[in-house]
Design a protein around this motif. Structure first.
Motif, PDB file in Angstrom:
ATOM      1  N   THR A  82       0.850  -1.181   0.000  1.00 27.99           N
ATOM      2  CA  THR A  82       0.000   0.000   0.000  1.00 27.99           C
ATOM      3  C   THR A  82       0.888   1.233   0.000  1.00 27.99           C
ATOM      4  N   THR A 134       0.991   5.279   0.286  1.00 24.39           N
ATOM      5  CA  THR A 134       0.237   6.437   0.758  1.00 24.39           C
ATOM      6  C   THR A 134       1.051   7.685   0.464  1.00 24.39           C
ATOM      7  N   GLY A 135       0.627   8.434  -0.537  1.00 23.87           N
ATOM      8  CA  GLY A 135       1.340   9.654  -0.897  1.00 23.87           C
ATOM      9  C   GLY A 135       2.746   9.362  -1.372  1.00 23.87           C
ATOM     10  N   PHE A 136       3.672  10.266  -1.056  1.00 27.55           N
ATOM     11  CA  PHE A 136       5.051  10.135  -1.504  1.00 27.55           C
ATOM     12  C   PHE A 136       6.001   9.717  -0.389  1.00 27.55           C
ATOM     13  N   GLU A 137       5.512   9.568   0.831  1.00 24.83           N
ATOM     14  CA  GLU A 137       6.415   9.333   1.954  1.00 24.83           C
ATOM     15  C   GLU A 137       6.178   8.049   2.725  1.00 24.83           C
ATOM     16  N   GLU A 138       5.179   7.243   2.322  1.00 25.91           N
ATOM     17  CA  GLU A 138       4.890   6.057   3.119  1.00 25.91           C
ATOM     18  C   GLU A 138       4.511   4.879   2.228  1.00 25.91           C
ATOM     19  N   TRP A 152      13.680  11.551  -4.205  1.00 30.05           N
ATOM     20  CA  TRP A 152      13.197  12.780  -3.593  1.00 30.05           C
ATOM     21  C   TRP A 152      13.630  13.962  -4.437  1.00 30.05           C
TER      22      TRP A 152
END
Length: 71
Positions: A32, A34-38, A70
């Motif tokens: 899964t 979630t966004g760009f950080e998880e 990043w």
């Protein structure tokens, strides 16, 4: 070989009756994002390598490589 097929059919049948997600009964990894950080990885065997730029995770179907980018 037939025993594995029978076990798979029984597992699939029970999963349908109990309304369980397929990855729970088969051991397939679930990823899964979630966004760009998880990133959440479930049903994995272990972490093979962890560096600042990437991570290698061993699963039941093979190795998952995750690269970090990043801006």
């Amino acid at each position: 070989m037939k025993k594995k097929q029978d076990r798979g059919k029984k597992t699939s049948f029970m999963s349908e009756i109990l309304e369980m997600p397929m990855e729970v009964s088969t051991g397939m990894p679930k990823i899964t994002i979630t966004g760009f950080e998880e990133i959440l990885v479930e049903n994995y065997k272990g972490i093979l390598e962890y560096e600042e730029m990437f991570i290698r995770i061993n699963t039941f179907i093979g190795v998952v490589n995750i690269l970090r980018f990043w801006v």
